[in-house]
Design an enzyme around this catalytic site. Structure first.
Site, PDB file in Angstrom:
ATOM      1  N   PRO A 106      44.868  96.595 -36.885  1.00 17.13           N
ATOM      2  CA  PRO A 106      45.464  97.862 -37.583  1.00 17.13           C
ATOM      3  C   PRO A 106      46.046  97.143 -38.551  1.00 17.13           C
ATOM      4  O   PRO A 106      46.719  96.073 -39.170  1.00 17.13           O
ATOM      5  CB  PRO A 106      45.708  98.497 -36.928  1.00 17.13           C
ATOM      6  CG  PRO A 106      46.065  98.252 -35.402  1.00 17.13           C
ATOM      7  CD  PRO A 106      45.577  97.243 -35.093  1.00 17.13           C
ATOM      8  N   CYS A 107      45.606  98.055 -40.051  1.00 23.67           N
ATOM      9  CA  CYS A 107      46.633  97.029 -41.569  1.00 23.67           C
ATOM     10  C   CYS A 107      47.436  97.620 -41.770  1.00 23.67           C
ATOM     11  O   CYS A 107      47.956  98.064 -42.941  1.00 23.67           O
ATOM     12  CB  CYS A 107      45.541  97.041 -41.929  1.00 23.67           C
ATOM     13  SG  CYS A 107      44.100  98.491 -43.077  1.00 23.67           S
ATOM     14  N   GLN A 108      47.815  99.435 -41.210  1.00 27.48           N
ATOM     15  CA  GLN A 108      48.637  99.869 -41.382  1.00 27.48           C
ATOM     16  C   GLN A 108      49.908  99.827 -42.555  1.00 27.48           C
ATOM     17  O   GLN A 108      50.676 100.517 -43.480  1.00 27.48           O
ATOM     18  CB  GLN A 108      49.124 101.551 -40.848  1.00 27.48           C
ATOM     19  CG  GLN A 108      47.946 102.393 -40.154  1.00 27.48           C
ATOM     20  CD  GLN A 108      47.104 101.516 -39.072  1.00 27.48           C
ATOM     21  OE1 GLN A 108      47.182 100.509 -39.101  1.00 27.48           O
ATOM     22  NE2 GLN A 108      45.975 102.318 -38.367  1.00 27.48           N
TER      23      GLN A 108
END
Length: 372
Positions: A106-108
């Site tokens: 995940p790149c949040q």
């Protein structure tokens, strides 16, 4: 082949010891993969299209299970990557195949779209990158690929991840996905690592002409704002308020809110900062690529997500196709209610299928060069 076939010299350059000669393509080992952070299966589907077997996908989000398993002959594992071991994954690789560990953490934490108001937990999501690295060390696959946002390359966690790849030949670069046939502007960091050697790893050797919005979605039947097509529940567009309907009717493909009459302009447009958002409430252009498909792409006011011709935002099916999912890719069970926020998140966060296919083609070509 196993990791015992390799000798890692003290300078960390890898040498293949006495490789067998594979006289035919049938004798050459195939690649078998497990997809970490698999989502709805964009990367998995692309890997399969490119000739790689995928045994399993791992994701903590239960909403991913149906689309992943309905479209791919692979097992969905609902689990946190940090709770997995290499031994847990080993049974999902086909015996005798070269192992590929793949994924997009995940790149949040690096997202510019959702930077305001994010929680401390989100800030720590990048720890999943290190969980990926730990599994590489435990599993010792012959091949590794990771896809992520470009900002990751400038973060210390990326250097920490590379430490888990000691003994691998590593190539990484930021790839503009439109150059490989994805019909949108989407810059992604792609990493390929191999114990077989460096030959054939650069993804940059694979090129494809740009594909336009027209080529991708123009064949879909027209719908109006708020309508769901009877033959495809995913071909549904969000409703528009009367004001936003007037705005989109005043919008030109590729234009901006500056084309509108003053009374249609939003409050943010009247501020000095509004000049920085010319694409908000914009229409796509038929003969250009789309903007980056985000988790909010179903909303006309969230970017240049207006249909080039029809007075509505793009449908969820159109968003999925711009992410290069096949037109018939299943996202919801028969009779299930379509939820824009959930499906927009799943589609926007997906790895484009076309990128997965190019990664697979690169790795299969690499194996061919390595074994002859």
């Amino acid at each position: 082949m196993t990791s015992s076939d390799y000798v890692v010299p003290s300078d960390s350059k890898l040498e293949l010891v006495a490789p067998p000669l594979w006289s035919t393509e049938e004798q050459r080992p195939r690649i078998s993969a497990v997809d970490l952070f698999c989502g709805v299966g964009g990367l998995t589907h692309g890997l399969v299209q490119g000739g790689i077997r995928v045994g399993a996908g791992v994701d903590i989000d239960p909403a991913c299970q149906y689309p992943f398993e309905a479209n791919n002959s692979a097992t969905f594992i609902e689990k946190d990557v940090n709770d997995l071991s290499g031994d847990d994954l080993l049974p999902h690789f086909a015996p005798g195949d070269l192992k590929l560990l793949a994924g997009c953490a995940p790149c949040q934490p690096f997202s510019t779209y959702s930077r305001s108001g994010r929680s401390k937990k989100r800030e720590l999501d990048w720890q999943l990158v290190l969980g990926f690295g730990r599994l590489v060390q435990e599993l010792e696959p012959e091949l590794v690929t990771m896809e992520n946002v470009p900002q990751l390359a400038d973060h210390a966690v990326f250097q920490d991840f590379l430490k888990h790849l000691k003994g691998y030949h590593v190539w990484s670069s930021v790839v503009e996905c439109s150059t490989i046939g994805v019909p949108q502007s989407r810059r992604r960091l792609v990493l390929l690592a191999s114990k077989l050697g460096p030959d054939g790893l650069p993804l940059a050797n694979v090129k494809h002409g740009k594909r336009t919005v027209r080529e991708t979605i123009s064949r879909l039947p027209p719908i109006v704002a708020g309508e769901q097509h009877a033959g495809d529940p995913l071909h549904t567009a969000s409703t528009l308020s009367p004001l936003n309907m007037r705005r989109i009717q005043s919008s030109k493909p590729g234009g901006t809110w500056r084309d509108w009459e003053p009374e249609l302009r939003a409050a943010c447009h009247r501020k000095d900062s509004g000049a920085s958002y010319p694409s908000v409430y914009g229409r796509m252009e038929w003969d250009a690529i789309a903007p980056t498909i985000t988790t909010q792409c179903f909303g006309y006011g969230n970017g240049r997500f207006g249909h080039p011709e029809q007075d509505r935002a793009i449908s969820l099916r159109e968003a999925a196709m711009l992410q290069t999912f096949p037109e018939g890719y299943k996202f919801v069970r028969s009779g299930e209610k379509v939820q824009f926020s959930r499906l927009g998140r799943l589609i926007g966060n997906a790895v484009p299928v076309r990128l997965g296919k190019v990664i697979a083609e690169t790795l299969t070509g690499h194996v061919k060069k390595s074994f002859g």
